[in-house]
Design a protein around this motif. Structure first.
Motif, short mmCIF file in Angstrom:
data_model
loop_
_atom_site.label_atom_id
_atom_site.label_comp_id
_atom_site.label_asym_id
_atom_site.label_seq_id
_atom_site.Cartn_x
_atom_site.Cartn_y
_atom_site.Cartn_z
N ARG A 1 0.85 -1.18 0.00
CA ARG A 1 0.00 0.00 0.00
C ARG A 1 0.89 1.24 0.00
O ARG A 1 2.10 1.16 0.18
N VAL A 2 0.28 2.37 -0.25
CA VAL A 2 1.05 3.58 -0.53
C VAL A 2 1.97 3.95 0.64
O VAL A 2 3.07 4.46 0.45
N TRP A 3 1.54 3.61 1.87
CA TRP A 3 2.40 3.94 3.02
C TRP A 3 3.63 3.03 3.06
O TRP A 3 4.71 3.48 3.47
N ASP A 4 3.49 1.78 2.61
CA ASP A 4 4.66 0.89 2.55
C ASP A 4 5.64 1.40 1.49
O ASP A 4 6.86 1.36 1.68
N ILE A 5 5.09 1.84 0.36
CA ILE A 5 5.93 2.34 -0.73
C ILE A 5 6.64 3.63 -0.28
O ILE A 5 7.84 3.79 -0.48
N ASP B 1 -6.63 5.74 -9.08
CA ASP B 1 -5.77 6.92 -9.33
C ASP B 1 -5.24 7.54 -8.02
O ASP B 1 -4.32 8.36 -8.06
N VAL B 2 -5.85 7.17 -6.90
CA VAL B 2 -5.49 7.83 -5.64
C VAL B 2 -4.02 7.56 -5.27
O VAL B 2 -3.26 8.49 -4.97
N ALA B 3 -3.62 6.28 -5.28
CA ALA B 3 -2.25 5.96 -4.84
C ALA B 3 -1.18 6.62 -5.72
O ALA B 3 -0.26 7.25 -5.19
N PRO B 4 -1.26 6.51 -7.04
CA PRO B 4 -0.23 7.18 -7.86
C PRO B 4 -0.23 8.70 -7.68
O PRO B 4 0.84 9.32 -7.69
N THR B 5 -1.42 9.28 -7.48
CA THR B 5 -1.48 10.73 -7.27
C THR B 5 -0.78 11.11 -5.97
O THR B 5 -0.01 12.08 -5.91
N LEU B 6 -1.02 10.33 -4.92
CA LEU B 6 -0.35 10.61 -3.64
C LEU B 6 1.16 10.45 -3.76
O LEU B 6 1.92 11.27 -3.24
N TYR C 1 3.02 10.81 -6.37
CA TYR C 1 3.56 11.95 -7.11
C TYR C 1 3.68 13.18 -6.21
O TYR C 1 4.71 13.88 -6.20
N LEU C 2 2.63 13.44 -5.44
CA LEU C 2 2.64 14.62 -4.57
C LEU C 2 3.68 14.51 -3.46
O LEU C 2 4.19 15.51 -2.97
N LEU C 3 4.00 13.27 -3.07
CA LEU C 3 5.05 13.04 -2.07
C LEU C 3 6.44 13.04 -2.71
O LEU C 3 7.44 12.84 -2.03
N ASP C 4 6.48 13.20 -4.01
CA ASP C 4 7.74 13.16 -4.77
C ASP C 4 8.41 11.78 -4.66
O ASP C 4 9.61 11.65 -4.46
N VAL C 5 7.56 10.76 -4.81
CA VAL C 5 8.01 9.36 -4.77
C VAL C 5 7.62 8.74 -6.11
O VAL C 5 6.57 9.08 -6.67
N PRO C 6 8.43 7.82 -6.66
CA PRO C 6 8.09 7.23 -7.95
C PRO C 6 6.77 6.44 -7.92
O PRO C 6 6.51 5.70 -6.97
N VAL C 7 5.98 6.61 -8.96
CA VAL C 7 4.76 5.82 -9.13
C VAL C 7 5.18 4.40 -9.51
O VAL C 7 6.14 4.21 -10.26
N GLN C 8 4.48 3.41 -9.00
CA GLN C 8 4.83 2.04 -9.30
C GLN C 8 4.21 1.59 -10.63
O GLN C 8 3.03 1.84 -10.90
N GLN C 9 5.03 0.93 -11.43
CA GLN C 9 4.59 0.60 -12.79
C GLN C 9 3.45 -0.41 -12.83
O GLN C 9 2.71 -0.47 -13.81
N ASP C 10 3.30 -1.22 -11.77
CA ASP C 10 2.23 -2.22 -11.81
C ASP C 10 0.90 -1.69 -11.30
O ASP C 10 -0.05 -2.44 -11.13
N MET C 11 0.84 -0.39 -11.03
CA MET C 11 -0.45 0.19 -10.61
C MET C 11 -1.39 0.33 -11.81
O MET C 11 -0.94 0.60 -12.92
N ASP C 12 -2.68 0.16 -11.56
CA ASP C 12 -3.66 0.33 -12.63
C ASP C 12 -4.04 1.79 -12.83
O ASP C 12 -4.44 2.19 -13.92
N GLY C 13 -3.96 2.57 -11.76
CA GLY C 13 -4.35 3.97 -11.84
C GLY C 13 -3.23 4.84 -12.36
O GLY C 13 -2.11 4.39 -12.61
#
Ligand code: ZN
Length: 556
Positions: free
Chosen positions: A95-99, A486-491, A493-505
């Motif tokens: 989940r986004v907090w682990d990432i 879309d929520v996790a990749p948006t978060l 990005y805003l945290l300046d952390v790479p979006v994970q490629q296996d995300m659907d959003g």
């Protein structure tokens, strides 16, 4: 220069713009009005089913249930004849907090589902719904519990769902307001006194209130009893949330963004669709001793014709049914409902092709040979049975209203993708708004909702809310519908952390300040799959405690 490095997420379970926007426009929700005017907002399309555990999990992972493996509160067990509550060990994705942790960001996670037992984060966790009632180890680090008790007035963790079981709306509402005051204070304490880059808090109580008080605020609802003291409960609760958001806004600094979101929306519920009844009526399901059929009437009474039912059960001599209800509550049992667990022993599996093990999941299972304990459908007939039940479901018209009851039926391969698709139900039933699938059996396949206090008259609908404000947000814009993935990749990005490629959003770029988009690229990366969490053996006591809590909320 727009910059953002921290994010606070306030999750409002079940929040819908259908209520928020009119009340904001009327001046009743000033903070929501400000967020709508000054931030970026969109409807947020939930998972199928639009249900709390899969929806929050898709928001937090950026993935569909076929990848994260959370479809419902439960998973089937015993070859389809039973079910068990899910735990974090069933989750198959970060989940986004682990990432965020992996990339050196500290996270605080408060009251999200599937966070018990709490994981060891760089940051802190207070676990959420689906935590067994009465446990003490609901925080990480463990001493956080004592800290909250010392600093939050009247602090408590447990939700008191017992009032609902007896249909005591006044006690339930009082408890809900008190709990929200505690949880708002908890959020603001953690906001101010802990170090975090991502703080994600979820408030679940709004969803429950909307489930049980909808007909009391809506004069056009068929079960509306006229003006009562409860007419403005849902509005007043929104105002309490509005104050909580004002508290957050007052504390935002120039580097912190705010996302307010819901996991799904809500709408009114007028009728129950008793799917097991319908399956029996149409010959997909067979009950033992169907000819005598006191079972059906007996089960159906639970929660639907509750007041007379205990007496009629006694007359019918169905000794096992009254055990559904604790002795002290037998006089008034509106919330008790027949569950699949109680029905399963009375199903004639040798004549059953399709059944529904858990209505909140909206899923049907084919009684498939080789997979189900007493499966009869040959693998070569599986597709035909799926298509037959789908076609029949789509033809159902409510004779009272002339409306179609089922909006769509999906095969799991049509809506999920990923390694865990096989753990989804074979068919997912999307009812029309205002109809709700339930798994108990009753006198008819379609019955009106809200005939007794303590029955649900509010339903989930797929469209929830997304409101981005503060640092990094685009100002004053209404966007087309976003997907909950879309929520996790948006978060990130805003945290300046790479979006994970296996995300659907995808990053919701329309919601983000153009200056930030110009200055910060969307970076991508792919972490190795997480190690599977060793399944901690859930004690029978914990399992019953979770089931009791879910049952109190109407999630059998
Ligand atoms: Zn929810």
């Amino acid at each position: 220069m727009a910059s953002v490095s921290r994010m606070v997420v306030v999750g409002l379970d079940g929040a819908t713009f259908d209520l928020i926007k009119p009340w904001a426009a009327e001046g009743k929700l000033p903070t929501f009005a400000r967020l709508l005017a000054e931030g970026a907002h969109a409807e947020l399309r939930s998972t199928l089913p639009a249900l709390t555990p899969p929806a929050w999990t898709s928001a937090a992972t950026g993935k569909n249930p076929g990848k994260h493996n959370v479809y419902n509160f439960y998973k089937v067990s015993g070859g389809g004849t039973g079910k068990l509550p899910l735990t974090p060990a069933d989750l198959r994705s970060r989940r986004v907090w682990d990432i965020a942790n992996v990339y050196g960001k500290r996270a605080g996670v408060v009251h999200l589902p599937l966070t018990y037992p709490p994981e060891h984060l760089d940051g802190f966790v207070v676990s959420g719904i689906m935590t067994p009632k009465g446990v003490e180890d609901y925080t990480f680090p463990p001493e956080l519990r004592d800290e909250l008790q010392a600093h939050v007035d009247g602090y408590r963790f447990d939700v008191d769902a017992d009032a609902l079981k007896v249909g005591d709306l006044r006690a339930f509402a009082e408890d809900a307001f008190e709990l929200q005051r505690i949880q708002t204070a908890e959020m603001l304490y953690l906001f101010e006194h802990k170090r975090w880059d991502l703080l994600w808090v979820m408030f679940h109580t709004l969803d429950k209130l909307q489930h049980f008080f909808w007909h009391l605020m809506d004069p056009t609802h068929p079960a509306h009893p006229g003006a009562t003291e409860f007419a403005d409960v849902v509005l007043r609760f929104h105002q309490l949330l509005d104050e909580a958001l004002a508290g957050v806004l007052a504390r935002l600094d120039d580097d912190t963004g705010l996302l307010v979101m819901s996991d799904h929306g809500s709408c009114r519920l007028e009728s129950y669709f008793l799917i097991m009844n319908w399956l029996e009526d149409t010959g997909f399901l067979r009950m033992k001793n169907a000819a005598r059929s006191p079972l059906k009437r007996a089960l159906g009474g639970m929660g639907i014709e509750a007041r007379g039912i205990v007496q009629s059960l006694r007359r019918a001599g169905l000794g096992w049914v009254p055990r559904l209800v604790p002795g002290r509550l037998k006089a008034q049992v509106p919330q008790a409902r027949a569950s699949f667990a109680r029905i399963a022993p009375h199903v004639d599996w040798s004549g059953t092709r399709v059944y529904c093990p858990s209505a909140p999941g909206s899923g049907l299972r084919v009684n498939l040979r080789g997979r189900e304990a007493e499966g009869i459908v040959a693998p070569e007939d599986y597709d035909r049975v799926c298509e037959e039940v789908r076609a029949r479901l789509l033809t159902i018209v409510d004779p009272k209203t002339g409306r179609h009851v089922v909006h769509a039926v999906h095969r799991r391969e049509e809506i999920y993708a990923g390694p865990y698709v096989d753990n989804g139900a074979d068919l997912l039933v999307e009812t029309t708004d205002s109809y709700c699938l339930i798994e108990g059996m009753g006198p008819a396949a379609i019955v009106p909702a809200g005939q007794n206090d303590g029955e649900r008259t509010g339903n989930h609908r797929r469209e929830g809310i997304f409101l981005l404000a503060g640092a990094g947000a685009r100002r004053g814009v209404a966007l087309p519908t976003l997907d909950i993935c879309d929520v996790a990749p948006t978060l990130l990005y805003l945290l300046d952390v790479p979006v994970q490629q296996d995300m659907d959003g995808a990053v919701a770029q329309g919601a983000i300040a153009p200056e930030l988009l110009a200055a910060r690229d969307v970076r991508t990366d792919q972490l190795a799959a997480p190690a599977e969490v060793a399944a901690t053996e859930m004690s029978d006591q914990d399992r019953r405690a979770i089931e009791g809590m879910l049952e109190g909320l109407g999630y059998l």
